[in-house]
Write a protein that holds these residues in place. Structure first.
Motif, PDB file in Angstrom:
ATOM      1  N   SER A  23       0.903  -1.032  -0.117  1.00 54.98           N
ATOM      2  CA  SER A  23       0.220  -0.107  -0.283  1.00 54.98           C
ATOM      3  C   SER A  23       0.794   1.303  -0.023  1.00 54.98           C
ATOM      4  O   SER A  23       0.340   2.446  -0.307  1.00 54.98           O
ATOM      5  CB  SER A  23      -1.124  -0.007   1.357  1.00 54.98           C
ATOM      6  OG  SER A  23      -0.118   0.186   2.406  1.00 54.98           O
ATOM      7  N   GLY A  24       2.139   1.142   0.338  1.00 55.73           N
ATOM      8  CA  GLY A  24       3.196   2.346   0.183  1.00 55.73           C
ATOM      9  C   GLY A  24       4.361   1.574  -0.030  1.00 55.73           C
ATOM     10  O   GLY A  24       4.641   0.515  -0.203  1.00 55.73           O
ATOM     11  N   PRO A  25       5.299   2.794  -0.156  1.00 52.21           N
ATOM     12  CA  PRO A  25       6.836   2.580  -0.586  1.00 52.21           C
ATOM     13  C   PRO A  25       7.579   1.973   0.778  1.00 52.21           C
ATOM     14  O   PRO A  25       8.112   2.833   1.421  1.00 52.21           O
ATOM     15  CB  PRO A  25       7.157   3.957  -0.939  1.00 52.21           C
ATOM     16  CG  PRO A  25       6.367   4.865  -0.422  1.00 52.21           C
ATOM     17  CD  PRO A  25       5.181   4.038  -0.166  1.00 52.21           C
ATOM     18  N   GLY A  26       7.562   0.794   1.032  1.00 49.66           N
ATOM     19  CA  GLY A  26       8.327   0.260   2.323  1.00 49.66           C
ATOM     20  C   GLY A  26       7.753  -0.909   2.826  1.00 49.66           C
ATOM     21  O   GLY A  26       6.645  -1.481   2.647  1.00 49.66           O
ATOM     22  N   VAL A  33      -0.873  -5.797  -0.290  1.00 49.85           N
ATOM     23  CA  VAL A  33      -2.212  -5.763  -0.849  1.00 49.85           C
ATOM     24  C   VAL A  33      -2.345  -6.872  -2.094  1.00 49.85           C
ATOM     25  O   VAL A  33      -3.376  -6.754  -2.496  1.00 49.85           O
ATOM     26  CB  VAL A  33      -2.711  -4.109  -1.043  1.00 49.85           C
ATOM     27  CG1 VAL A  33      -2.585  -3.468   0.269  1.00 49.85           C
ATOM     28  CG2 VAL A  33      -1.604  -3.591  -1.987  1.00 49.85           C
ATOM     29  N   GLY A  34      -1.377  -7.331  -2.298  1.00 46.38           N
ATOM     30  CA  GLY A  34      -1.491  -8.319  -3.609  1.00 46.38           C
ATOM     31  C   GLY A  34      -0.206  -8.743  -3.837  1.00 46.38           C
ATOM     32  O   GLY A  34       0.780  -8.430  -3.471  1.00 46.38           O
ATOM     33  N   ARG A  35      -0.190  -9.517  -4.970  1.00 47.50           N
ATOM     34  CA  ARG A  35       1.090 -10.059  -5.460  1.00 47.50           C
ATOM     35  C   ARG A  35       1.025 -10.076  -7.013  1.00 47.50           C
ATOM     36  O   ARG A  35       0.201 -10.337  -7.498  1.00 47.50           O
ATOM     37  CB  ARG A  35       1.273 -11.577  -4.938  1.00 47.50           C
ATOM     38  CG  ARG A  35       1.522 -11.464  -3.299  1.00 47.50           C
ATOM     39  CD  ARG A  35       1.943 -12.932  -2.815  1.00 47.50           C
ATOM     40  NE  ARG A  35       2.496 -12.598  -1.523  1.00 47.50           N
ATOM     41  CZ  ARG A  35       1.969 -12.722  -0.599  1.00 47.50           C
ATOM     42  NH1 ARG A  35       0.591 -12.644  -0.442  1.00 47.50           N
ATOM     43  NH2 ARG A  35       2.226 -12.679   0.709  1.00 47.50           N
ATOM     44  N   GLY A  36       2.403  -9.929  -7.425  1.00 42.94           N
ATOM     45  CA  GLY A  36       2.376 -10.082  -9.058  1.00 42.94           C
ATOM     46  C   GLY A  36       3.695 -11.402  -9.300  1.00 42.94           C
ATOM     47  O   GLY A  36       3.760 -12.028  -8.254  1.00 42.94           O
ATOM     48  N   SER A  53      -5.891   0.426  -9.752  1.00 41.71           N
ATOM     49  CA  SER A  53      -5.526   0.894  -8.431  1.00 41.71           C
ATOM     50  C   SER A  53      -4.187   1.004  -8.361  1.00 41.71           C
ATOM     51  O   SER A  53      -3.253   0.498  -9.311  1.00 41.71           O
ATOM     52  CB  SER A  53      -5.985  -0.256  -7.421  1.00 41.71           C
ATOM     53  OG  SER A  53      -5.487  -1.558  -7.919  1.00 41.71           O
ATOM     54  N   LEU A  54      -3.435   1.693  -7.389  1.00 37.31           N
ATOM     55  CA  LEU A  54      -2.212   2.115  -7.469  1.00 37.31           C
ATOM     56  C   LEU A  54      -1.648   1.240  -6.171  1.00 37.31           C
ATOM     57  O   LEU A  54      -2.104   1.217  -5.016  1.00 37.31           O
ATOM     58  CB  LEU A  54      -1.702   3.586  -7.097  1.00 37.31           C
ATOM     59  CG  LEU A  54      -2.677   4.377  -8.189  1.00 37.31           C
ATOM     60  CD1 LEU A  54      -2.365   5.813  -7.680  1.00 37.31           C
ATOM     61  CD2 LEU A  54      -1.670   4.329  -9.422  1.00 37.31           C
ATOM     62  N   VAL A  55      -0.270   0.665  -6.485  1.00 36.34           N
ATOM     63  CA  VAL A  55       0.206  -0.239  -5.367  1.00 36.34           C
ATOM     64  C   VAL A  55       1.916   0.183  -5.732  1.00 36.34           C
ATOM     65  O   VAL A  55       2.364   0.813  -6.676  1.00 36.34           O
ATOM     66  CB  VAL A  55       0.217  -1.762  -5.514  1.00 36.34           C
ATOM     67  CG1 VAL A  55      -1.451  -2.175  -5.413  1.00 36.34           C
ATOM     68  CG2 VAL A  55       0.514  -2.162  -6.904  1.00 36.34           C
TER      69      VAL A  55
END
Length: 72
Positions: free
Chosen positions: A16-19, A25-28, A54-56
């Motif tokens: 959800s944020g940088p760190g 919140v998900g996986r690629g 959505s932005l992740v």
């Protein structure tokens, strides 16, 4: 040229944020391509857009992702 990343590990955590202190919140998966719309200093974290708009955030480390342009 639109900045894009390719995931080069079996799975990558999306946060959800940088760190790593931010929740997953998900996986690629390996081979996934995502447009990059934001970054932290030196591209250590990259903000990407998912298909649902959505932005992740994902790690920008070269061990996990390939960025198609130089970080600048």
């Amino acid at each position: 040229l639109l900045p894009m990343i390719e995931v080069i590990v079996a799975t990558i955590n999306m946060r959800s944020g940088p760190g790593t202190e931010h929740p997953i919140v998900g996986r690629g998966a390996a081979g996934d391509l995502y447009p990059v719309v934001g970054r932290t200093d030196a591209c250590s974290w990259l903000q990407i857009v998912l298909e649902d708009a959505s932005l992740v955030w994902v790690s920008g480390a070269s061990a996990y992702t390939n960025l198609n342009i130089p970080c600048s």
